[in-house]
Write a protein that holds these residues in place. Structure first.
Motif, PDB file in Angstrom:
ATOM      1  N   PRO A  79     -11.700   6.377   9.032  1.00  0.00           N
ATOM      2  CA  PRO A  79     -10.783   5.292   9.392  1.00  0.00           C
ATOM      3  C   PRO A  79     -10.444   4.634   8.077  1.00  0.00           C
ATOM      4  N   TRP A  80     -11.374   4.404   7.118  1.00  0.00           N
ATOM      5  CA  TRP A  80     -11.306   3.612   5.908  1.00  0.00           C
ATOM      6  C   TRP A  80     -10.056   4.534   4.920  1.00  0.00           C
ATOM      7  N   VAL A  81     -10.431   5.945   4.965  1.00  0.00           N
ATOM      8  CA  VAL A  81      -9.733   6.747   4.162  1.00  0.00           C
ATOM      9  C   VAL A  81      -8.256   6.816   4.597  1.00  0.00           C
ATOM     10  N   ARG A  82      -8.099   6.885   5.814  1.00  0.00           N
ATOM     11  CA  ARG A  82      -6.781   7.017   6.766  1.00  0.00           C
ATOM     12  C   ARG A  82      -6.033   5.392   6.373  1.00  0.00           C
ATOM     13  N   ARG A  83      -6.591   4.453   6.219  1.00  0.00           N
ATOM     14  CA  ARG A  83      -5.953   3.305   6.069  1.00  0.00           C
ATOM     15  C   ARG A  83      -5.459   3.219   4.532  1.00  0.00           C
ATOM     16  N   LEU A  84      -6.339   3.864   3.619  1.00  0.00           N
ATOM     17  CA  LEU A  84      -5.819   4.213   2.255  1.00  0.00           C
ATOM     18  C   LEU A  84      -4.397   4.670   2.176  1.00  0.00           C
ATOM     19  N   ARG A  87      -1.282   3.169   4.122  1.00  0.00           N
ATOM     20  CA  ARG A  87      -0.885   1.603   3.653  1.00  0.00           C
ATOM     21  C   ARG A  87      -0.418   1.794   2.350  1.00  0.00           C
ATOM     22  N   VAL A  88      -0.980   2.705   1.578  1.00  0.00           N
ATOM     23  CA  VAL A  88      -0.488   2.930   0.082  1.00  0.00           C
ATOM     24  C   VAL A  88      -0.251   4.318  -0.377  1.00  0.00           C
ATOM     25  N   GLY A  89      -0.431   4.984   0.624  1.00  0.00           N
ATOM     26  CA  GLY A  89      -0.137   6.407   0.083  1.00  0.00           C
ATOM     27  C   GLY A  89       0.943   7.170   0.752  1.00  0.00           C
TER      28      GLY A  89
END
Length: 200
Positions: A79-84, A87-89
């Motif tokens: 979930p945290w990697v997906r947000r990265l 949202r910014v990738g």
């Protein structure tokens, strides 16, 4: 020549290469990094590192994919990697892109006509996007009229989906169920089966 005993320096070198490499690390690539001719066994070093990561409760591990090895984050941190990345990738693949990718993965090498006959819509734009994302590639031409281009999945596709080979793909029924969750006109398992003239 493979070393019979792995040193701590060998382990640190392999770990550094795994962190630095943009592609999967293979034994062949590791071999060229050692000038003295004695090279550690990559699978053995990877196994040692995986045990160390697990013991120290790291947030990452190493997986075998596309014929080599790469560092991965553990699934519980997805979930945290997906947000990265969302949202910014890079923008995540659309439903249309995932459908097209599934057709090429299971039917490939496949022409645009094959993709469109299964999806039922024009797929030129989606194919262009997948080519730009390096998830599919032009792998030849069909023998039929006009000799249309054929598309296959790439090593980047294997890397992106954590596969060592296309044989590791989910069963057709599983992929159909996943697609069905996002569209009323889901691609079915039967759509991927060869036509009667293809089966001969």
């Amino acid at each position: 020549m493979a070393k019979s005993k792995i040193s701590r320096e060998d382990i640190r070198v392999v770990e550094a290469l795994l962190f630095a490499s943009e592609e999967v690390l293979t034994q062949a690539k590791l071999n060229v990094c050692f000038d003295d001719g004695t090279v550690p066994s990559l699978p053995d070093v990877v196994e040692t590192l995986k045990k160390e990561y697990e013991k120290s409760e790291r947030a990452f591990s190493i997986e075998k994919v596309a014929g080599g090895f790469r560092l991965i984050t553990l699934v519980e941190y997805a979930p945290w990697v997906r947000r990265l990345f969302t949202r910014v990738g890079k923008t995540p693949l659309s439903q249309a892109a995932l459908e097209t990718l599934a057709v090429v993965a299971y039917k490939g090498p496949a022409s645009r006509a094959v993709v469109e006959s299964i999806r039922g819509v024009n797929s030129a734009g989606v194919i262009k996007t997948l080519l730009e994302r390096k998830l599919i590639k032009i792998s030849g031409r069909a023998k039929g009229p006009g000799r249309p281009l054929l598309y296959s999945v790439t090593e980047q596709f294997l890397l992106s989906f954590g596969l060592n080979a296309t044989s590791d793909l989910p069963k057709l029924k599983e992929i159909s169920e996943l697609i069905a969750e996002g569209t009323d006109n889901a691609v079915t398992e039967e759509d991927f089966l060869p036509a009667e003239d293809e089966a001969d």
